[in-house]
Design a protein around this motif. Structure first.
Motif, short mmCIF file in Angstrom:
data_model
loop_
_atom_site.label_atom_id
_atom_site.label_comp_id
_atom_site.label_asym_id
_atom_site.label_seq_id
_atom_site.Cartn_x
_atom_site.Cartn_y
_atom_site.Cartn_z
N ALA A 75 0.82 -1.21 0.00
CA ALA A 75 0.00 0.00 0.00
C ALA A 75 0.86 1.27 0.00
O ALA A 75 0.37 2.34 -0.35
CB ALA A 75 -0.93 0.00 1.22
N ARG A 76 2.12 1.16 0.39
CA ARG A 76 3.10 2.23 0.32
C ARG A 76 2.67 3.50 1.07
O ARG A 76 2.66 4.59 0.48
CB ARG A 76 3.42 2.55 -1.14
CG ARG A 76 3.71 1.30 -1.97
CD ARG A 76 4.38 1.61 -3.25
NE ARG A 76 5.80 1.88 -3.03
CZ ARG A 76 6.62 2.33 -3.98
NH1 ARG A 76 6.17 2.59 -5.17
NH2 ARG A 76 7.88 2.54 -3.70
N PRO A 77 2.33 3.39 2.33
CA PRO A 77 2.07 4.61 3.10
C PRO A 77 3.39 5.37 3.32
O PRO A 77 4.46 4.77 3.31
CB PRO A 77 1.50 4.09 4.42
CG PRO A 77 2.06 2.72 4.54
CD PRO A 77 2.24 2.18 3.15
N PRO A 78 3.31 6.68 3.53
CA PRO A 78 4.55 7.46 3.69
C PRO A 78 5.34 7.08 4.94
O PRO A 78 6.57 7.03 4.90
CB PRO A 78 4.07 8.91 3.75
CG PRO A 78 2.60 8.83 4.05
CD PRO A 78 2.12 7.53 3.50
N ARG A 79 4.62 6.85 6.04
CA ARG A 79 5.30 6.50 7.29
C ARG A 79 4.43 5.44 7.98
O ARG A 79 3.22 5.60 8.06
CB ARG A 79 5.38 7.70 8.25
CG ARG A 79 5.99 8.96 7.68
CD ARG A 79 5.72 10.16 8.58
NE ARG A 79 6.34 11.39 8.11
CZ ARG A 79 5.76 12.23 7.24
NH1 ARG A 79 4.55 11.98 6.77
NH2 ARG A 79 6.41 13.31 6.86
N SER A 80 5.04 4.37 8.47
CA SER A 80 4.21 3.38 9.16
C SER A 80 5.00 2.62 10.22
O SER A 80 6.23 2.57 10.19
CB SER A 80 3.58 2.40 8.16
OG SER A 80 4.56 1.84 7.34
N LEU A 81 4.23 2.06 11.15
CA LEU A 81 4.78 1.18 12.17
C LEU A 81 4.19 -0.20 11.96
O LEU A 81 3.01 -0.31 11.58
CB LEU A 81 4.39 1.65 13.58
CG LEU A 81 4.67 3.08 13.98
CD1 LEU A 81 4.19 3.32 15.42
CD2 LEU A 81 6.16 3.38 13.89
N TYR A 82 4.97 -1.24 12.22
CA TYR A 82 4.44 -2.60 12.11
C TYR A 82 4.58 -3.32 13.45
O TYR A 82 5.63 -3.28 14.09
CB TYR A 82 5.19 -3.39 11.03
CG TYR A 82 4.68 -4.81 10.94
CD1 TYR A 82 3.43 -5.08 10.40
CD2 TYR A 82 5.45 -5.87 11.43
CE1 TYR A 82 2.95 -6.37 10.35
CE2 TYR A 82 4.97 -7.16 11.38
CZ TYR A 82 3.72 -7.41 10.84
OH TYR A 82 3.24 -8.69 10.80
N LEU A 83 3.49 -3.97 13.83
CA LEU A 83 3.46 -4.80 15.04
C LEU A 83 2.94 -6.17 14.66
O LEU A 83 1.89 -6.28 14.02
CB LEU A 83 2.48 -4.20 16.05
CG LEU A 83 2.99 -3.11 16.99
CD1 LEU A 83 1.81 -2.36 17.57
CD2 LEU A 83 3.83 -3.73 18.10
N ASN A 84 3.62 -7.20 15.06
CA ASN A 84 3.15 -8.56 14.77
C ASN A 84 2.15 -8.98 15.85
O ASN A 84 2.39 -9.91 16.61
CB ASN A 84 4.34 -9.51 14.70
CG ASN A 84 3.93 -10.87 14.17
OD1 ASN A 84 2.87 -11.01 13.55
ND2 ASN A 84 4.75 -11.87 14.42
#
Lengths: 74, 174
Positions: free
Chosen positions: A8-17
């Motif tokens: 989706a290519r958001p400008p800034r993101s955080l990922y949590l599993n």
């Protein structure tokens, strides 16, 4: 699920599993929710490269990962 | 209604076993037809967060109890959005979204829509102000509705946030 964020290519993101439906953690865990909010707000200042995904280190259901969180809320 | 039940059951399975969803979705791919996603949108941060107005944009399927729920009968989903005023009592918020298990979010909406934590951050001086308006989509948007979202409803939602002085939009999934 990380691959969908990449696509989706958001400008800034955080990922949590963490499980779907729990992006800010467990119900009633204000300190945990505040921690994720603070991490997200910090990312606005910290991310300078478009498309950067920050992988947060917290593990689901591990009290040792969240017990040190502090929250002055309520 | 049988389709809704199937979707709700699948959502519970995928919530418990997210790797299954990755496998199923990976098979079909993520291909928003006709959209140019080569360029990543980028707006430099204009000022510090503690001086900025922050809005929440969620895809968790929230709406007010007197607003029309999202359409769960269309297999392509629903590209519309609902306006959630910042001062809405949490008891007035409902979730209509058959594609994730929102059992826990119904116990505490802050796990998908951290509106109370945002107020806490404002009170602590960590955020300048909370936008008087937040936005909710329902994250199942497929087929032709992706273009509707991209070209119509998302720009309209962004315009409403800008009207309300929003400087930072925090997106949260369901």
């Amino acid at each position: 699920m990380r691959k969908f964020t990449e696509a989706a290519r958001p400008p800034r993101s955080l990922y949590l599993n963490w499980p779907m439906g729990h992006p800010f953690g467990e119900p009633g865990n204000k300190a945990q929710q505040m921690r994720i909010l603070r991490d997200a707000l910090s990312a606005f200042q910290d991310i300078t490269e478009p498309g950067t995904i920050i992988d947060l280190p917290y593990r689901w259901g591990r009290p040792e990962d969240t017990s040190s969180f502090e929250c002055d809320c309520d | 209604m049988a389709n809704r039940l199937i979707n709700q059951i699948l959502a519970r399975v995928f919530t418990r076993f997210p790797s299954l969803l990755t496998r199923v979705m990976g098979k079909n791919g993520y291909d928003p037809e006709g959209l140019n996603l080569d360029d990543i949108p980028w707006t430099p941060v204009g000022k510090d967060v503690d001086k900025s107005r922050v809005a929440i944009v969620t895809t968790a399927g929230l709406h007010l109890k007197d607003q029309t729920p999202f359409n769960m009968l269309d297999p392509l989903g629903d590209p519309t959005f609902r306006e959630i005023p910042s001062d809405t009592p949490l008891d007035d918020i409902r979730i209509t979204h058959d594609y994730y298990d929102h059992t826990d979010a119904e116990k505490d909406i802050n796990i998908v829509f951290p509106v109370e934590r945002l107020k806490d951050a404002v009170a602590l001086g960590e955020v300048g102000s909370a936008s008087p308006l937040h936005i909710s989509f329902m994250g199942h948007i497929d087929g032709a509705y992706v273009k509707t979202l991209y070209n119509e409803t998302a720009p309209l939602a962004a315009a409403k946030l800008i009207e309300n002085g929003t400087e930072i939009a925090l997106f949260t999934p369901g």
